[in-house]
Write an enzyme that holds these catalytic residues in place. Structure first.
Site, mmCIF file in Angstrom:
data_model
loop_
_atom_site.group_PDB
_atom_site.id
_atom_site.type_symbol
_atom_site.label_atom_id
_atom_site.label_comp_id
_atom_site.label_asym_id
_atom_site.label_seq_id
_atom_site.Cartn_x
_atom_site.Cartn_y
_atom_site.Cartn_z
ATOM 1 N N HIS A 1 5.959 -7.886 -25.677
ATOM 2 C CA HIS A 1 4.622 -7.259 -25.258
ATOM 3 C C HIS A 1 3.696 -7.979 -24.367
ATOM 4 O O HIS A 1 2.400 -7.592 -24.417
ATOM 5 C CB HIS A 1 3.816 -6.637 -26.738
ATOM 6 C CG HIS A 1 3.396 -7.585 -27.531
ATOM 7 N ND1 HIS A 1 3.579 -7.572 -28.826
ATOM 8 C CD2 HIS A 1 3.109 -9.076 -27.193
ATOM 9 C CE1 HIS A 1 3.314 -8.883 -29.499
ATOM 10 N NE2 HIS A 1 2.851 -9.549 -28.351
ATOM 11 N N HIS B 1 8.473 -17.786 -27.680
ATOM 12 C CA HIS B 1 7.543 -18.295 -26.873
ATOM 13 C C HIS B 1 6.480 -18.991 -27.727
ATOM 14 O O HIS B 1 6.443 -18.792 -29.189
ATOM 15 C CB HIS B 1 7.095 -17.127 -26.202
ATOM 16 C CG HIS B 1 6.222 -16.026 -26.840
ATOM 17 N ND1 HIS B 1 6.841 -15.064 -27.551
ATOM 18 C CD2 HIS B 1 4.907 -15.626 -26.545
ATOM 19 C CE1 HIS B 1 5.841 -14.409 -28.086
ATOM 20 N NE2 HIS B 1 4.875 -14.552 -27.566
ATOM 21 N N GLU C 1 6.665 -13.545 -33.818
ATOM 22 C CA GLU C 1 6.176 -12.328 -33.676
ATOM 23 C C GLU C 1 7.527 -11.477 -33.751
ATOM 24 O O GLU C 1 7.606 -10.256 -33.985
ATOM 25 C CB GLU C 1 5.808 -11.812 -32.169
ATOM 26 C CG GLU C 1 4.281 -12.134 -31.903
ATOM 27 C CD GLU C 1 3.873 -12.042 -30.480
ATOM 28 O OE1 GLU C 1 2.880 -12.174 -30.379
ATOM 29 O OE2 GLU C 1 4.741 -12.034 -29.543
HETATM 30 C C1 DHB Z 1 2.145 -14.201 -23.489
HETATM 31 C C2 DHB Z 1 3.086 -13.590 -24.762
HETATM 32 C C3 DHB Z 1 2.415 -12.666 -25.752
HETATM 33 O O1 DHB Z 1 3.403 -12.234 -26.870
HETATM 34 C C4 DHB Z 1 1.138 -12.641 -25.909
HETATM 35 O O2 DHB Z 1 0.655 -11.780 -26.879
HETATM 36 C C5 DHB Z 1 0.025 -13.119 -24.924
HETATM 37 C C6 DHB Z 1 0.906 -13.847 -23.820
HETATM 38 C C7 DHB Z 1 2.795 -14.716 -22.579
HETATM 39 O O3 DHB Z 1 4.042 -15.055 -22.471
HETATM 40 O O4 DHB Z 1 2.016 -14.912 -21.699
HETATM 41 FE FE FE Z 2 2.058 -11.680 -28.476
#
Ligand code: DHB
Ligand code: FE
Length: 281
Positions: free
Chosen positions: A13, A194, A241
């Site tokens: 997302h 991430h 997540e």
């Molecule tokens: C990013 C990824 C995310 O899940 C989020 O909520 C905000 C930013 C990103 O990779 O920039």
């Molecule tokens: Fe996120």
């Protein structure tokens, strides 16, 4: 006639997706490998024709802040509005709720000893709107009613993967017991690996992502062998997540699932991005 869970749609997302949609960059080299995953999602949704979406996601400081953070929260509102929690994205369409189904789930979940926070007012952020924009890009209004279920993936202590899978299974059992004719799609948003802040900012882990994708359909219990802290080590502090995906998979129940499509592309913004559709085999 009982309600039917038609399958599951899972996607990252990342807010930058909203910027790409706004600019019409879907066919640019950077974005194409990600957006190419969506025609099959849209076709599957058109065929499956759900009229309700039960969405496992995490709030990023729009509705819940660090001062009061429910571990598990569920919406019971007649409508849900989006707002920009700070990414500069357009404000997306509002969602129509399904309060009767929400209260059915709340009663079943509390009976099953999940102590849910119940929200008769609830704002929803990019973690809900972006997956809907990807799935139904041309919709005048969302074609499904919404029951949002927010999992704390933001502030430790986080719920364990095992607990999230159990929550999802309890949601799935309650959905299958709902005496309505609805066709229900389950959604899980966020991930995959991430980390946005700290010394490991930019961290991604394709090996762990592949482990999750390989086991999601056939052996979701394999994803519960780690603690939430270990998932943060493996997937990054926002890669947790994946808890939303684990819960959504649980809601599909114990029947075998077919992976209708699977797309994985690194990176989108700071994220190893993935999109999956599962349906009962
Ligand atoms: C990013 C990824 C995310 O899940 C989020 O909520 C905000 C930013 C990103 O990779 O920039
Ligand atoms: Fe996120």
């Amino acid at each position: 006639m009982m309600a039917q869970v038609v399958g599951g749609y899972f996607t990252s997302h990342v807010p930058a997706i909203g910027g790409a949609i706004q600019r019409g960059d879907q066919h640019e080299a950077y974005w194409k490998p990600f957006f190419d995953g969506f025609p099959p999602v849209r076709q599957w949704l058109a065929d499956a024709a759900p009229d309700v979406a039960v969405v496992f996601y995490n709030d990023h400081g729009l509705n819940f802040f660090l001062d009061a953070m429910p571990t598990f929260a569920i919406g019971a509102a007649a409508s849900y509005h989006n707002a920009d929690e700070g990414w500069g994205l357009p404000v997306y369409k509002s969602f129509t709720g399904h309060p009767n189904l929400s209260w059915h789930l709340i009663e079943a979940l509390v009976e099953a000893e999940f102590d849910m926070t119940t929200c008769q007012k609830m704002m929803v952020d990019h973690a809900l709107s972006i997956p809907f924009e990807l799935a139904w890009p041309d919709a005048e209004a969302w074609p499904v009613k919404l029951v949002p279920i927010a999992i704390n993936t933001v502030q430790f202590p986080l719920p364990s993967p095992r607990r999230c899978l159990a929550l999802g299974r309890a949601v799935g059992a309650a959905l299958r017991a709902w005496p309505g004719s609805e066709r229900i799609v389950v959604m899980g948003t966020g991930g995959l690996s991430h980390q946005l802040e700290g010394g490991r900012a930019g961290f991604m882990n394709p090996d762990y992502d592949r482990f999750c994708l390989d086991n999601l359909a056939s052996d979701p219990d394999a994803l519960t062998g780690h603690t939430a802290e270990q998932v943060a080590e493996l997937a990054g502090t926002q890669g947790v997540e994946i808890l939303n995906w684990i819960a959504a998979r649980g809601a599909l129940g114990d029947a075998p699932q077919t992976m209708v499509m699977r797309n994985y592309h690194v990176p989108i913004s700071n994220t190893a991005a993935a999109t999956v559709v599962l349906e009962p085999a």
